[in-house]
Design an enzyme around this catalytic site. Structure first.
Site, PDB file in Angstrom:
ATOM      1  N   HIS B 153       0.923  -1.233  -0.019  1.00  0.00           N
ATOM      2  CA  HIS B 153       0.025   0.045  -0.097  1.00  0.00           C
ATOM      3  C   HIS B 153       0.982   1.100  -0.175  1.00  0.00           C
ATOM      4  CE1 HIS B 153       0.978  -0.422   4.252  1.00  0.00           C
ATOM      5  NE2 HIS B 153       0.948   0.855   4.500  1.00  0.00           N
ATOM      6  N   HIS B 214       4.813   7.218   2.389  1.00  0.00           N
ATOM      7  CA  HIS B 214       5.467   6.113   2.361  1.00  0.00           C
ATOM      8  C   HIS B 214       4.856   5.072   1.487  1.00  0.00           C
ATOM      9  CE1 HIS B 214       2.837   4.585   5.755  1.00  0.00           C
ATOM     10  NE2 HIS B 214       2.928   3.424   5.120  1.00  0.00           N
ATOM     11  N   HIS B 246       1.736  -0.613  15.175  1.00  0.00           N
ATOM     12  CA  HIS B 246       0.954   0.219  14.804  1.00  0.00           C
ATOM     13  C   HIS B 246      -0.336  -0.055  15.715  1.00  0.00           C
ATOM     14  CE1 HIS B 246       2.744   2.438  11.758  1.00  0.00           C
ATOM     15  NE2 HIS B 246       2.769   1.525  10.996  1.00  0.00           N
TER      16      HIS B 246
END
Lengths: 128, 307
Positions: B153, B214, B246
């Site tokens: 992603h 990113h 995360h």
């Protein structure tokens, strides 16, 4: 492509590798040693100083912009967005991509947090 | 509702020095160089990917992302979605077949965040690198560095998140998997999926349009993330933060920079999402924990260093 392109001012003909050069940041008065061939930002980080903000360390983000007030240096590739030719002509460069050839005096004006970071929603409380 | 968009197909990243970049993405991340073109662009893929390439590097004097593309089920889907994108009001550019080597025509559009995206349906399939699809072994020998398994992603920064959600959800068939909501009710981060992955594309609110935070690559395990961190130190590569976890998506992660200052992530694990799931919501006051689950505090670099 050479990683360090001679740029600006005249070279002193090159000093032997391994020699330490002195870098002084004018706003904080902090001073640190930089090995020949080492970037100014890396030398600062290695000595635990924080007088220049550290971003990507790759010439891309513009976080570590400084003005070189005196001294000679070579520089590597930097984003044209953050260092256009007119900035380069005024010795406004990125500390992660400059390599001293002589002792340097640099200036890193503290940026207003709002100037870089305008999103009021991205604050968080310290949890520790 | 699914509209025939399958997955992230490729990302084209601008780099300041091609030789340094290729060394980073191949030797360190473990992508495989697949091709080069007469513009000097370099095409790479991760080993589990069936299509010929997923990362394209272009040398330029300013780093960042040129575009990210999603692969669709068929050319008919691309035609249908092209019409819907135009009706939505997107600026559209038709990119002819072959502009990227071994890739069919692409429909490029600008999202309200200012980023260029593409949809396409045709790309040469070279199969999983080193194993193929007939009695395949578990993994191929000869992988380098972090042995990244797939381009997963991108996280992008820009304005107009609401309109961008409408575009991705209503026109392209993505779901909102996870979000961050400010005290005034404004959504300041949105993680969108077109599969069951935690995210296929993510956006964080930022006034300046079109910024690249990113590109992320998937690893198998937490141990792989740790070894990725080891490799970053071995190669004196610029680390942003990690290894950590995360809160958002709960993935195990490390962030670092390519030699031009573009941020990369490698991660493992994380949540999944189905279309009947409600979005997961984080309050902006908890953003520190949402982004870095252990530190529970943000670092300014992560929020503001962009290309």
């Amino acid at each position: 492509m050479d990683s360090a392109l001679p740029c600006l001012k005249k070279s002193d003909g090159g000093r032997p590798m391994g020699e330490f050069l002195q870098v002084t940041e004018q706003c904080s008065g902090q001073s640190f040693r930089c090995k020949s061939g080492q970037s100014v930002l890396k030398a600062m980080e290695q000595q635990g100083l924080k007088c220049v903000p550290v971003g990507c360390r790759g010439g891309g983000c513009g976080f570590c912009k400084v003005t070189v007030l005196s001294g000679q240096y070579s520089c590597g590739k930097m984003s044209r967005m953050h260092v256009p030719p007119e900035a380069l002509a005024q010795d406004q460069v990125l500390a992660c991509r400059i390599y001293p050839l002589t002792d340097l005096i640099i200036e890193c004006r503290p940026q207003q947090p709002a100037a870089r970071h305008t999103n009021e929603h991205t604050t968080t409380k310290a949890m520790r | 509702m699914k509209k025939g968009v399958m997955r992230p197909g490729h990302v084209q990243i601008r780099v300041l020095d091609m030789d340094e970049a290729v060394k980073h993405y191949s030797d360190l991340l473990g992508l495989i160089e697949m091709d080069r073109d007469d513009q000097g662009r370099v095409y790479l893929k991760a080993w589990t990917e069936v299509d010929k390439f997923s990362v394209v590097l272009r040398e330029a004097d300013e780093p960042g992302m040129d575009f990210m593309a999603f692969k669709c089920l068929s050319e008919e889907v691309v035609d249908q979605l092209r019409g819907e994108l135009a009706a939505f009001g997107c600026e559209i550019e038709d990119v002819p077949e072959g502009e990227l080597k071994d890739c069919g025509r692409r429909v490029r559009f600008i999202a309200p965040t200012g980023h260029a995206f593409e949809i396409f349906a045709t790309k040469k399939q070279t199969g999983k690198w080193g194993v193929g699809n007939h009695n395949p072994e578990a993994w191929p020998r000869g992988l380098e560095g972090m042995k990244a398994t797939r381009f997963d992603h991108c996280l992008l920064y820009g304005p107009n998140l609401d309109e961008t959600l409408n575009l991705f959800r209503d026109v392209l068939g993505f779901d909102l998997a996870e979000q961050v909501i400010a005290p005034d009710g404004k959504r300041v981060a949105q993680f969108l999926t077109v599969s069951t992955k935690a995210h296929d594309i993510a956006f964080i609110h930022h006034e300046e349009p079109g910024k690249f935070h990113h590109a992320s690559f998937f690893l198998e395990t937490w141990q792989d993330v740790l070894k990725a961190a080891d490799l970053l130190s071995m190669t004196d590569t610029s680390i942003d933060i990690g290894p950590t976890r995360h809160g958002l998506t709960h993935g195990q992660t490390i962030y670092f920079f390519d030699p031009s200052g573009n941020r990369n992530e490698v991660f493992a694990g994380g949540d999944y999402h189905y279309p009947d799931h409600e979005p997961v919501t984080w309050d902006a006051e908890e953003l520190g924990k949402a982004i870095f689950y252990h530190d529970r505090a943000l670092n300014e670099r992560f929020l503001s260093v962009l290309t």
